[in-house]
Scaffold this motif. Structure first.
Motif, PDB file in Angstrom:
ATOM      1  N   PHE A  20       1.296  -1.276   0.340  1.00 63.15           N
ATOM      2  CA  PHE A  20      -0.025  -0.208   0.009  1.00 63.15           C
ATOM      3  C   PHE A  20       0.904   1.625  -0.052  1.00 63.15           C
ATOM      4  CE2 PHE A  20      -3.395  -2.669   1.642  1.00 63.15           C
ATOM      5  CZ  PHE A  20      -3.788  -2.460   0.573  1.00 63.15           C
ATOM      6  N   VAL A  21       0.560   1.880  -1.199  1.00 64.20           N
ATOM      7  CA  VAL A  21       1.048   3.477  -0.908  1.00 64.20           C
ATOM      8  C   VAL A  21       0.010   4.759  -0.436  1.00 64.20           C
ATOM      9  CG1 VAL A  21       3.411   5.009  -1.519  1.00 64.20           C
ATOM     10  CG2 VAL A  21       2.838   2.288  -2.096  1.00 64.20           C
ATOM     11  N   ILE A  22       0.334   5.539  -0.350  1.00 68.31           N
ATOM     12  CA  ILE A  22       0.059   6.259   0.117  1.00 68.31           C
ATOM     13  C   ILE A  22       0.351   7.421   0.532  1.00 68.31           C
ATOM     14  CG2 ILE A  22      -2.499   7.524   1.853  1.00 68.31           C
ATOM     15  CD1 ILE A  22      -1.374   3.649   2.369  1.00 68.31           C
ATOM     16  N   ALA A  23       0.183   8.470  -0.458  1.00 74.36           N
ATOM     17  CA  ALA A  23       0.826  10.302  -0.121  1.00 74.36           C
ATOM     18  C   ALA A  23       0.078  11.128   0.804  1.00 74.36           C
ATOM     19  CB  ALA A  23       0.757   9.858  -1.849  1.00 74.36           C
ATOM     20  N   VAL A  24       0.426  11.583   1.487  1.00 70.57           N
ATOM     21  CA  VAL A  24      -0.387  12.435   2.242  1.00 70.57           C
ATOM     22  C   VAL A  24       0.221  13.984   2.003  1.00 70.57           C
ATOM     23  CG1 VAL A  24      -1.376  10.860   3.955  1.00 70.57           C
ATOM     24  CG2 VAL A  24       0.817  11.607   4.067  1.00 70.57           C
ATOM     25  N   LEU A  25      -0.567  14.960   2.504  1.00 67.40           N
ATOM     26  CA  LEU A  25      -0.009  16.163   2.705  1.00 67.40           C
ATOM     27  C   LEU A  25      -0.831  16.872   4.081  1.00 67.40           C
ATOM     28  CD1 LEU A  25       1.755  19.284   2.663  1.00 67.40           C
ATOM     29  CD2 LEU A  25       0.306  19.425   0.413  1.00 67.40           C
ATOM     30  N   ASN A  26      -0.398  17.266   5.086  1.00 73.24           N
ATOM     31  CA  ASN A  26      -1.350  17.813   6.137  1.00 73.24           C
ATOM     32  C   ASN A  26      -2.407  16.698   6.116  1.00 73.24           C
ATOM     33  OD1 ASN A  26       0.375  19.751   6.113  1.00 73.24           O
ATOM     34  ND2 ASN A  26      -0.414  21.179   4.940  1.00 73.24           N
ATOM     35  N   GLU A  27      -2.732  15.380   7.247  1.00 74.06           N
ATOM     36  CA  GLU A  27      -3.694  14.840   7.180  1.00 74.06           C
ATOM     37  C   GLU A  27      -3.577  14.313   8.530  1.00 74.06           C
ATOM     38  OE1 GLU A  27      -6.357  15.171   4.774  1.00 74.06           O
ATOM     39  OE2 GLU A  27      -5.757  15.206   2.572  1.00 74.06           O
ATOM     40  N   SER A  28      -3.567  15.186   9.559  1.00 70.46           N
ATOM     41  CA  SER A  28      -3.151  14.612   9.775  1.00 70.46           C
ATOM     42  C   SER A  28      -4.362  14.127  10.694  1.00 70.46           C
ATOM     43  CB  SER A  28      -1.945  15.908  11.306  1.00 70.46           C
ATOM     44  OG  SER A  28      -2.876  16.464  11.217  1.00 70.46           O
ATOM     45  N   ASP A  29      -5.822  14.651  10.626  1.00 78.14           N
ATOM     46  CA  ASP A  29      -6.378  14.130  11.214  1.00 78.14           C
ATOM     47  C   ASP A  29      -7.273  13.409  11.095  1.00 78.14           C
ATOM     48  OD1 ASP A  29      -6.285  17.082  13.057  1.00 78.14           O
ATOM     49  OD2 ASP A  29      -7.524  17.587  12.253  1.00 78.14           O
ATOM     50  N   ASN A  30      -7.099  12.859  10.089  1.00 78.62           N
ATOM     51  CA  ASN A  30      -7.248  11.121   9.385  1.00 78.62           C
ATOM     52  C   ASN A  30      -6.290  10.127   9.731  1.00 78.62           C
ATOM     53  OD1 ASN A  30      -9.674  13.176   7.758  1.00 78.62           O
ATOM     54  ND2 ASN A  30      -8.334  13.861   6.322  1.00 78.62           N
ATOM     55  N   LEU A  31      -5.485  10.041   9.546  1.00 74.89           N
ATOM     56  CA  LEU A  31      -4.631   9.276   9.954  1.00 74.89           C
ATOM     57  C   LEU A  31      -5.532   8.238  11.387  1.00 74.89           C
ATOM     58  CD1 LEU A  31      -1.213  10.620   9.144  1.00 74.89           C
ATOM     59  CD2 LEU A  31      -2.170  10.028   7.238  1.00 74.89           C
ATOM     60  N   SER A  32      -5.484   7.902  11.887  1.00 79.49           N
ATOM     61  CA  SER A  32      -5.674   7.114  12.804  1.00 79.49           C
ATOM     62  C   SER A  32      -6.410   6.794  12.088  1.00 79.49           C
ATOM     63  CB  SER A  32      -6.203   7.590  13.966  1.00 79.49           C
ATOM     64  OG  SER A  32      -6.506   7.123  15.255  1.00 79.49           O
ATOM     65  N   PHE A  33      -7.703   6.928  11.114  1.00 83.08           N
ATOM     66  CA  PHE A  33      -9.119   6.046  10.525  1.00 83.08           C
ATOM     67  C   PHE A  33      -8.252   4.895   9.790  1.00 83.08           C
ATOM     68  CE2 PHE A  33     -12.087   5.941   7.242  1.00 83.08           C
ATOM     69  CZ  PHE A  33     -12.915   5.033   8.284  1.00 83.08           C
ATOM     70  N   VAL A  34      -7.495   6.027   8.490  1.00 85.66           N
ATOM     71  CA  VAL A  34      -7.203   5.309   7.946  1.00 85.66           C
ATOM     72  C   VAL A  34      -6.113   3.993   8.193  1.00 85.66           C
ATOM     73  CG1 VAL A  34      -5.833   5.364   5.409  1.00 85.66           C
ATOM     74  CG2 VAL A  34      -6.853   7.500   6.454  1.00 85.66           C
ATOM     75  N   CYS A  35      -5.153   4.518   9.652  1.00 84.10           N
ATOM     76  CA  CYS A  35      -5.013   3.311   9.332  1.00 84.10           C
ATOM     77  C   CYS A  35      -4.847   2.445  10.553  1.00 84.10           C
ATOM     78  CB  CYS A  35      -3.314   3.756  10.599  1.00 84.10           C
ATOM     79  SG  CYS A  35      -2.056   4.743   9.685  1.00 84.10           S
ATOM     80  N   GLN A  36      -5.962   2.177  11.001  1.00 80.39           N
ATOM     81  CA  GLN A  36      -6.666   1.820  11.298  1.00 80.39           C
ATOM     82  C   GLN A  36      -7.788   0.624  10.096  1.00 80.39           C
ATOM     83  OE1 GLN A  36      -9.991   2.577  13.855  1.00 80.39           O
ATOM     84  NE2 GLN A  36     -11.146   0.678  14.663  1.00 80.39           N
ATOM     85  N   GLU A  37      -8.488   1.479   9.405  1.00 79.98           N
ATOM     86  CA  GLU A  37      -8.828   0.508   8.176  1.00 79.98           C
ATOM     87  C   GLU A  37      -7.745  -0.924   7.950  1.00 79.98           C
ATOM     88  OE1 GLU A  37     -12.841   1.911   6.855  1.00 79.98           O
ATOM     89  OE2 GLU A  37     -11.855   3.333   5.853  1.00 79.98           O
TER      90      GLU A  37
END
Length: 254
Positions: A20-37
């Motif tokens: 899985f490759v995920i590019a992120v820019l200023n997504e701190s508030d979303n990361l916990s949910f994304v990683c859990q999924e």
């Protein structure tokens, strides 16, 4: 990527099938949910690895990822750009570092469901002939009306001029073989033209219908206007590139 130096401190000895490759820019508030999924989806997939590429964030994105790695996902890999280089560059950084035969890309805003890749990988592995590019075509865009209309126009224009047979070329959920991606020339915007570019290399396309959700937090990093201006320029460049691509159908050693 020429000159790319990657330092990794968390790596399993087992070679993954899927990265899985995920590019992120200023997504701190979303990361916990994304990683859990992602962690949950990986339980129904063969050996996987998860790579986040931070593209020069100026919020707590990297700190949040490090905390998630320390507390929940010890094999999570975090690569960091010192400045924002664009989504295509970030994806290429992650794909270059990936160790899986297959690469799955998705966004880090929570709009994409990584469980979709269970079926997408199954379809790819069952396909006969050249391994395909599998695109997750969004059934219903859960974005603002102006962005939906702009995307619809851009997809229609790309499809008409490039004849790539993909109704959602800008879809973030894509699955493909790592090696064939790394044969493509690097330019910002590359990720929006994968169906057309990989077709030039003989890679067939499979479209798979997927769900789409509202963004959890924050907003898109690109406006409709700059998407349109850059998109037209990139489209002309891809048309030229495809016209100038000459590849043999087969190679034999003589």
């Amino acid at each position: 990527m020429p000159g790319l130096s990657i330092h990794s401190s968390s790596r399993s000895d087992t070679v993954p099938v899927l990265s899985f490759v995920i590019a992120v820019l200023n997504e701190s508030d979303n990361l916990s949910f994304v990683c859990q999924e992602l962690a949950d989806a990986c339980r129904s997939l063969p050996e996987t690895e998860i790579i986040f590429v931070d593209d020069g964030s100026h919020d707590d994105t990297v700190a949040v990822l490090q905390k998630l790695r320390d507390e929940q996902l010890p094999t999570l890999r975090i690569l960091c750009h010192e400045r924002c280089c664009g989504k295509s560059a970030a994806l290429r950084t992650g794909i270059t570092a990936a160790r899986g035969e297959w690469v799955a890309t998705l966004d880090g805003d929570g709009q994409d469901d990584p469980h979709e890749f269970i079926e997408m990988l199954r379809l790819a592995q069952l396909a006969s002939g050249t391994p395909p590019l599998v695109v997750g075509v969004r059934r219903r865009r859960r974005d603002g009306l102006s962005r939906v209309l702009a995307t619809r126009f851009a997809n229609g224009l790309r499809r008409r001029l490039l004849n790539d047979d993909c109704p959602d070329t800008g879809a973030p959920m894509k699955l493909f073989q790592r090696d064939v991606f790394l044969r493509l020339p690097q330019f910002e915007g590359l990720h929006r033209f994968l169906p057309a570019l990989l077709n030039s290399y003989g890679v067939p396309l499979l479209c798979h219908s997927v769900g789409h959700r509202p963004r959890l937090h924050g907003q898109s990093k690109y406006t409709n206007l700059n998407r349109a201006i850059v998109g037209v320029r990139d489209l002309l460049g891809v048309m030229w590139l495809r016209n100038r691509t000459r590849l043999p159908k087969s190679v034999r050693e003589c």
